[in-house]
Structure formats: C-alpha cells, structure tokens
Scaffold this motif. Sequence first.
Motif, short mmCIF file in Angstrom:
data_model
loop_
_atom_site.label_atom_id
_atom_site.label_comp_id
_atom_site.label_asym_id
_atom_site.label_seq_id
_atom_site.Cartn_x
_atom_site.Cartn_y
_atom_site.Cartn_z
N THR A 146 -25.04 22.31 30.85
CA THR A 146 -25.56 22.52 32.20
C THR A 146 -27.07 22.43 32.24
O THR A 146 -27.76 22.86 31.31
CB THR A 146 -25.08 23.87 32.79
N THR A 147 -27.56 21.83 33.30
CA THR A 147 -28.99 21.81 33.59
C THR A 147 -29.30 22.78 34.73
O THR A 147 -30.45 22.99 35.07
CB THR A 147 -29.47 20.39 33.98
N THR A 148 -28.24 23.35 35.32
CA THR A 148 -28.39 24.28 36.43
C THR A 148 -28.10 25.69 35.92
O THR A 148 -26.95 26.01 35.59
CB THR A 148 -27.40 23.94 37.56
N TYR A 149 -29.14 26.51 35.82
CA TYR A 149 -28.98 27.86 35.30
C TYR A 149 -30.14 28.72 35.79
O TYR A 149 -31.17 28.21 36.25
CB TYR A 149 -28.91 27.87 33.77
N GLU A 150 -29.95 30.01 35.68
CA GLU A 150 -31.00 30.96 36.06
C GLU A 150 -32.09 30.93 35.00
O GLU A 150 -31.78 30.88 33.80
CB GLU A 150 -30.42 32.37 36.18
N PRO A 151 -33.37 30.97 35.39
CA PRO A 151 -34.46 30.91 34.40
C PRO A 151 -34.35 31.97 33.30
O PRO A 151 -34.69 31.71 32.15
CB PRO A 151 -35.72 31.12 35.24
N GLU A 152 -33.84 33.17 33.64
CA GLU A 152 -33.74 34.23 32.63
C GLU A 152 -32.72 33.92 31.54
O GLU A 152 -32.71 34.56 30.49
CB GLU A 152 -33.47 35.60 33.26
N LEU A 176 -26.85 25.18 27.39
CA LEU A 176 -27.93 24.73 28.27
C LEU A 176 -28.46 23.40 27.75
O LEU A 176 -28.74 23.26 26.55
CB LEU A 176 -29.05 25.77 28.32
N ASN A 177 -28.59 22.44 28.62
CA ASN A 177 -29.06 21.12 28.21
C ASN A 177 -30.58 21.14 28.05
O ASN A 177 -31.33 20.57 28.83
CB ASN A 177 -28.61 20.06 29.22
N VAL A 178 -31.00 21.85 27.00
CA VAL A 178 -32.41 21.97 26.64
C VAL A 178 -32.51 21.64 25.15
O VAL A 178 -32.59 22.53 24.30
CB VAL A 178 -32.96 23.40 26.93
N PRO A 179 -32.46 20.34 24.80
CA PRO A 179 -32.50 19.94 23.40
C PRO A 179 -33.76 20.46 22.69
O PRO A 179 -34.83 20.51 23.29
CB PRO A 179 -32.51 18.41 23.44
N GLY A 180 -33.58 20.86 21.44
CA GLY A 180 -34.71 21.34 20.64
C GLY A 180 -34.90 22.85 20.70
O GLY A 180 -35.69 23.40 19.94
N TYR A 185 -29.54 23.50 20.57
CA TYR A 185 -29.37 23.77 22.00
C TYR A 185 -29.20 25.27 22.17
O TYR A 185 -28.65 25.94 21.30
CB TYR A 185 -28.11 23.08 22.56
N PRO A 186 -29.61 25.82 23.33
CA PRO A 186 -29.30 27.22 23.59
C PRO A 186 -27.86 27.38 24.07
O PRO A 186 -27.47 26.81 25.09
CB PRO A 186 -30.28 27.62 24.70
N LEU A 187 -27.06 28.12 23.31
CA LEU A 187 -25.72 28.51 23.71
C LEU A 187 -25.82 29.98 24.08
O LEU A 187 -26.12 30.81 23.22
CB LEU A 187 -24.72 28.29 22.57
#
Length: 174
Positions: free
Chosen positions: A139-145, A72-76, A58-60
Amino acid sequence: MKGFSILSVIVSVFRAVHMEQIFVYGTLKKGQPNYFRMMDPDNGRAEFVAHARTVEQYPLVIATKNNIPFLLNVPGEGQRIQGEIYSVDQKMLKFLDEFESCPDLYQRTTVQLEVQDGLGEGENTLESGSFVNASVYSTTTYEPEWLQKPTYESYDAHGDHGLRYVRREDRSPE
C-alpha cells in the motif's frame, strides 16, 4: 484430431492456463487466519512454490483497530520481508484482488525475491538462493504515523507482538 488423445488435448489446454506468482507475507500464509482462502477451490487455484524474502527492505507494520498487516510501499525502509510464493490462476488472482481491496486499499506491484527453499514441484520448482520477481499486495495509502510503528520481518497473527488480528467476519461495521 487424428493422432491426439483426449488426455493430451486436456493436458495441453491445462498447461496453457496462465499462472501468476504472488508473494504473500501476512494472513494468507500457511498457519495464518486467511490461509484457507488460498486453498478454497471456489476461489481458484493456488500452488505453493517456495518460501522467500524480499531483496529490498520494506516496512511491514500492524495497523488499524483490526491489527491488519500492511506492507508499506516504501522500498529501503524496514526489513527484508519473509513470506511465501504461490502460483495462482486468473480466478484466484481476481479473488485476491477483491479480497485485498485492490486497487483501493492495496496495489499489486512487483517485488524481487530471494528464494529460501525450492519446495515447489515440477515447473514450479525454484532453486534456493535464486532470485525471482512476483506480485505483492502493498500500500501507498497509509496514515503517516504508520511509519513510526514497529516493523516486522515475518508476520504471525499469534506472534509475541500481542496484537490480535480481527478476522473480516468479526469486524464491527465502520
């Protein structure tokens, strides 16, 4: 209640209290700025169970002007995140939901973890190398950058990243 002592009734009721496993990876870990909140009995009960890391990457990232760690809830993507598993009662879970602004800022989701050490006691003992599911605030809510920011395997508010965490009490009004 013939045959039952008051103590055995209290122990039975105490064991019936539902405890939930929570994985913390940021400011709530031991040695971090908000750890005291986990240990405050006014917030509920939290018992350390084990050090662990996520099975999936995950991205921390560290983001916002307050340098807050976000999973960030972006598995992989990102790295396998290291943190701590706590067994918490419903009062502490309610406190953590409020503290983490769940469900507005963070969502409590389930993550699979690999136990790195089994330091818990009694029924909280987990064997090193075993796998367990626990709740995590991501979180699934974050700034794209934020997806372009450096990712971390382990968060430390005093780490060599040079991004000073701003405690909630010290933040300027939005």
